[in-house]
Design an enzyme around this catalytic site. Structure first.
Site, PDB file in Angstrom:
ATOM      1  N   LYS A 175       0.866  -1.187   0.000  1.00 29.34           N
ATOM      2  CA  LYS A 175       0.000   0.000   0.000  1.00 29.34           C
ATOM      3  C   LYS A 175       0.903   1.238   0.000  1.00 29.34           C
ATOM      4  O   LYS A 175       1.972   1.221   0.634  1.00 29.34           O
ATOM      5  CB  LYS A 175      -0.884  -0.040   1.251  1.00 29.34           C
ATOM      6  CG  LYS A 175      -1.963   1.038   1.319  1.00 29.34           C
ATOM      7  CD  LYS A 175      -2.839   0.801   2.547  1.00 29.34           C
ATOM      8  CE  LYS A 175      -3.955   1.811   2.682  1.00 29.34           C
ATOM      9  NZ  LYS A 175      -4.817   1.559   3.852  1.00 29.34           N
TER      10      LYS A 175
ATOM     11  N   SER B 277      -9.816   1.369   2.963  1.00 29.70           N
ATOM     12  CA  SER B 277      -8.974   2.205   2.138  1.00 29.70           C
ATOM     13  C   SER B 277      -7.909   1.454   1.342  1.00 29.70           C
ATOM     14  O   SER B 277      -7.366   2.001   0.389  1.00 29.70           O
ATOM     15  CB  SER B 277      -8.287   3.250   3.011  1.00 29.70           C
ATOM     16  OG  SER B 277      -7.368   2.631   3.892  1.00 29.70           O
TER      17      SER B 277
ATOM     18  N   SER C 141      -9.878  -1.089   6.961  1.00 26.11           N
ATOM     19  CA  SER C 141      -9.280  -0.807   5.649  1.00 26.11           C
ATOM     20  C   SER C 141      -8.562  -1.973   4.986  1.00 26.11           C
ATOM     21  O   SER C 141      -8.227  -1.891   3.815  1.00 26.11           O
ATOM     22  CB  SER C 141      -8.327   0.381   5.747  1.00 26.11           C
ATOM     23  OG  SER C 141      -9.059   1.567   5.823  1.00 26.11           O
TER      24      SER C 141
END
Lengths: 489, 97
Positions: A80, A155, A179
């Protein structure tokens, strides 16, 4: 099956037997990326092909010398884009960090590099990890590989999308309120948020420091165990890091006979029927595997969500104060220093980030601190105590991961409170600091994946992994592939 | 609870943010609806309950004061907007006499 669609476990066996090389796997992943990146997105940065293949060649030469370092040696993966990587852009999908090149590595990247993992790229996300759809990205456009008209969840939507579409064999995400789990649920992959403190946060750009936790997004529970074995390590660079003794992969038994599963019927009031049916069917499967169902009654989801938005926004407003255009990142020159701060931040942050900063500033401001922030910290104690009591009666708690399958893109960007409800089942684990995992447990009529959430007491990741592994040994939901993958062959 | 436009203005000043009139109106509406939602917290009794900043049983984490390897000046300044010698060069903070 294409190499890029296989699990770490399968590829690792093949690498050990020298049936395939890391270069071949990496090339297959790169070929998949070129086929689907314009369709579903997922990455903000893909490394130069030569850089990737050089790492793969290094792994191959270790393998030919019989010096393979770990099960992920030679395996292509993604991070990420809120995890610092030396010399590689780390943007948090924000304009304010668009040109930021970290001078150091986050601890998890160090661990994966040392284990021989081959980094392919950095994944799209909601800006500063604030969001539930990845639509708050200022720099990317990630769609759900199962249906590109739908959101990937957030997310860590990029991380889940690249794993689900074969653009990486596994990825790391971060989870502050769901997330990792929400996008895993929406994209039909397996994602676990470990216990707070089990994985080092050093080099993870902070959103809400008392809630943030890094974890793997993989194709199944066995792969998750393999990754946790590499990243659950004490780190003296993170003062909240705790030493955890575990050997997750080795202790995957698949035998969960006698395991007690707690369920809270309040979770199912007014729940979407498709999700409810899928979860109840999974509970029947668990009963068939020898588990016992125990009734719990928490009814603290609304309270947890309220406490979550107060605590996370308060911590975010403080953490994001560092982005002021002075030492690094974007700077918009103003008339004086204050004006420079204001112009830089107003231009650099997107609307959701600003909303959280404003909310956080409000709940910490004089006159409201006790009523909101302190009250939320007390609610955290209530929720933690509820879980402490619950885990005297059961080993794991099962619930849906989300209230529905993935929804249409653009649909929920209008009302913040509506979209915040996406996190209602996931935030309690962050508030209580406990581990929780999402695994696929069915599909909606539209063909979108449904996620099952398994939570356990602090440091009981092994119990979760075993429960997930046993379920995946007797079901096939985690092996289904999006049409986009089938068509890419 | 209703957040007023002047509340938005005050919070923006504290947050070092600025909003157009349209953005401020939207922020007022959004914050009001979020605050309304989180008022559900008042449903629980918390008189005898301690606030929990984090869930760990850790207090001060100390280490020996030993010099360890750190970033070189060059690396540390790589992302600087502006630098001079070994320093970050920042905008002027105080007025001249």
């Amino acid at each position: 099956m294409k190499l890029c669609d296989m699990s770490i476990y399968e590829l690792s066996e093949m690498l050990d037997k020298k049936e395939v090389s890391s270069v071949e796997i990496s090339k297959d992943v790169l070929s998949r990326i070129s086929k689907v990146k314009d369709i579903c997105g997922g990455y903000l940065t893909v490394l130069d092909e030569n850089v990737i293949l050089d790492k793969a060649k290094e792994a191959d030469s270790r393998i030919s010398d019989n010096k393979r370092k770990s099960k992920i040696d030679g395996i292509p993966y993604a991070l990420k884009d809120n995890m610092c990587t030396k010399g590689i852009a780390t943007t948090c999908a924000s304009k304010i960090l668009e040109n930021f090149i970290p001078p150091y590595d986050c601890t998890v990247y160090e661990h994966l590099s040392n284990a021989g993992g081959v980094l392919v790229g950095k994944c799209d996300m909601d800006e500063f990890a604030m969001g539930s759809t990845t639509e708050n990205s200022a720099l990317g456009c990630t769609k759900n590989p199962w249906d590109v008209n739908k959101v990937a969840g957030g997310s860590s939507g990029g991380s889940a999308a690249v794993v689900s579409s074969g653009q990486a064999i596994f990825a790391l995400g971060s989870d502050t309120g769901g997330s990792i789990r929400l996008p895993s649920s929406f994209c039909g992959v397996s994602g676990i948020k470990p216990t707070y403190s089990a994985v080092s946060r050093y080099g993870l750009v902070a959103f809400a420091s008392s809630l943030d936790q890094i974890g793997p997004i993989t194709k199944d529970a066995r792969d998750a165990a393999i990754i946790l074995d590499e990243i659950v390590r004490y780190d003296n660079k993170d003062s909240t890091s705790v030493m955890v003794m575990a050997d997750y992969y080795k202790n995957l038994t698949g035998n969960i006979k006698g395991m007690k599963i707690g369920i809270d019927m309040a979770h199912y009031d007014g729940l979407n029927a498709e999700v409810k049916d899928a979860v109840f069917t999974a509970l029947d499967d668990y009963k068939a595997l020898g588990c016992e169902i125990v009734d719990l009654s928490f009814s603290h989801n609304d309270i947890a969500l309220s406490a979550y938005y107060i605590i996370s926004s308060a911590e975010a407003s403080s953490n994001l104060a560092r982005f002021d255009g002075v030492k690094y990142g974007m700077r918009i020159q103003g008339g004086d220093i204050i004006d420079t701060y204001v112009k830089t931040r107003s231009e650099g942050f997107g609307s959701e980030v600003k909303r959280r900063i404003m909310l956080g500033t409000f709940v910490l401001s004089s006159g409201y601190y006790d009523a909101y922030y302190k009250k939320a910290l007390k609610a955290r104690s209530v929720i933690k105590n509820n879980y402490d009591e619950a885990f005297k009666k059961c080993d794991i708690v099962i619930s849906p991961t989300a209230v529905s399958g993935a929804f249409e893109r653009g649909r929920k960007t209008q009302s913040p409170t509506e979209i915040y409800l996406s996190d209602i089942y996931t935030v309690t684990a962050n508030i209580a600091g406990i581990p929780a995992m999402s695994i696929p447990c069915g599909f909606t009529k539209e063909g979108m994946p449904i996620g099952l959430q398994i939570a356990a007491n602090s440091y009981c990741e092994q119990t979760i992994l075993n429960a997930a592994f046993a379920y995946q040994n007797s079901t096939n939901f985690h092996k289904q592939q999006p049409n986009l993958v089938k068509e890419a062959k | 609870m209703q957040i007023s436009l002047s509340d938005v203005e005050y919070l923006a000043e504290l947050s070092r943010l600025e909003f157009s009139d349209e953005e401020a109106a939207k922020m007022q509406k959004d914050l009001s609806s979020i605050i309304d939602y989180v008022n559900k917290l008042n449903d629980i009794k918390t008189e005898d309950i301690a606030a929990k900043e984090h869930i760990l049983n850790l207090s001060n984490v100390l280490r020996q004061d030993i010099v360890m390897q750190s970033l070189s000046n060059e690396e540390a300044l790589k992302n600087a907007y502006d630098s001079e010698e070994n320093y970050f060069k920042v905008p002027q903070l105080m007025e001249d006499e």
